[in-house]
Design an enzyme around this catalytic site. Structure first.
Site, PDB file in Angstrom:
ATOM      1  N   GLY A   1     -88.398  99.725  85.750  1.00  0.00           N
ATOM      2  CA  GLY A   1     -89.418 100.485  85.034  1.00  0.00           C
ATOM      3  C   GLY A   1     -90.404  99.633  84.269  1.00  0.00           C
ATOM      4  O   GLY A   1     -91.627  99.868  84.308  1.00  0.00           O
TER       5      GLY A   1
ATOM      6  N   ASP B   1     -86.020 107.805  80.996  1.00  0.00           N
ATOM      7  CA  ASP B   1     -84.676 108.368  81.164  1.00  0.00           C
ATOM      8  C   ASP B   1     -83.775 107.300  81.761  1.00  0.00           C
ATOM      9  O   ASP B   1     -83.184 107.471  82.820  1.00  0.00           O
ATOM     10  CB  ASP B   1     -84.736 109.602  82.070  1.00  0.00           C
ATOM     11  CG  ASP B   1     -83.438 110.401  82.033  1.00  0.00           C
ATOM     12  OD1 ASP B   1     -82.569 110.098  81.192  1.00  0.00           O
ATOM     13  OD2 ASP B   1     -83.290 111.325  82.850  1.00  0.00           O
TER      14      ASP B   1
END
Length: 233
Positions: free
Chosen positions: A89, A106
């Site tokens: 990410g 998340d």
């Protein structure tokens, strides 16, 4: 949850508040699409919910394990419309210039807390990729008794050192807590205004529940940086 017709709410139901906070219904009225990014796509439930309840959205996700993405398509009905990139990410944010109305992070579980996605440097990268009025939502899925030493406390304090406005919502009957962060001081007013534009009765009721349980976060000084992010402790 919303799909079963019950309004007890799962974490991804509560996280649907983020698009309202960033003005998704205003955009719909203006004929504009909202851009949503999910870091830690997993089985794609949040993306599926977003695409189910909003017409004017473009959703993309980043998931480090392509086997999980395969399972999401095979068993969890992840729509093909949701673009998924197999990547870390933080590295993904470093490689793109795109700005988003909502960025969901998340990537945190009790036994897998990525230190490189837990620091002020990371959250500053997220902030740089938010459009004006954009909102970050973080799913914190760790047990916490809210004492001074929990990972939830460290994450929330770190985020508060980067964003001007931070609120949290506890998801009942779970270990999940949703955190919303933005530099837009009017985000809760925008949330209320956009809920009033929602025609789906169950969704509007769910958002009313979220609104009633939002708590401003009282930040402390447990701040993690790239030089010191002892998440394993």
């Amino acid at each position: 949850d919303l799909k079963s017709g019950e309004l007890t709410g799962m974490y991804y139901d509560y996280a649907l508040a983020a698009p309202y906070m960033s003005g998704i219904k205003e955009k719909a009225a203006a004929g504009e699409d909202a851009e949503i990014l999910i870091l830690g796509m997993g089985t794609g439930t949040y993306a599926t919910q977003i695409l189910k309840y909003f017409d004017n959205v473009n959703v993309e996700g980043v998931e480090i394990d392509d086997k999980i993405t395969d399972l999401a398509h095979k068993y969890f009905e992840l729509p093909e419309k949701a673009k998924v990139t197999t990547y870390d990410g933080r590295a993904y944010l470093a490689a793109i210039d795109m700005k988003y109305d909502v960025i969901m992070v998340d990537a945190y579980q009790d036994i897998t807390i990525p230190f490189q996605m837990s620091s002020t440097e990371f959250f500053n990268m997220v902030k740089e990729h938010l459009a004006p009025g954009g909102v970050m939502v973080v799913n914190m899925n760790m047990y916490s008794d809210d004492n001074e030493a929990t990972i939830n406390r460290y994450l929330a304090d770190t985020i508060s050192s980067v964003f001007d406005n931070v609120v949290t919502v506890k998801v009942p009957n779970s270990t999940n807590k949703e955190l919303f962060a933005t530099d837009n001081a009017e985000f809760m007013n925008r949330f209320s205004e956009n809920i009033r534009l929602e025609n789906d009765t169950k969704l509007r009721t769910m958002m009313d529940i979220v609104g009633l349980n939002v708590m401003p976060y009282n930040a402390g000084d447990k701040i993690m940086t790239d030089d010191k992010a002892p998440v394993e402790i």
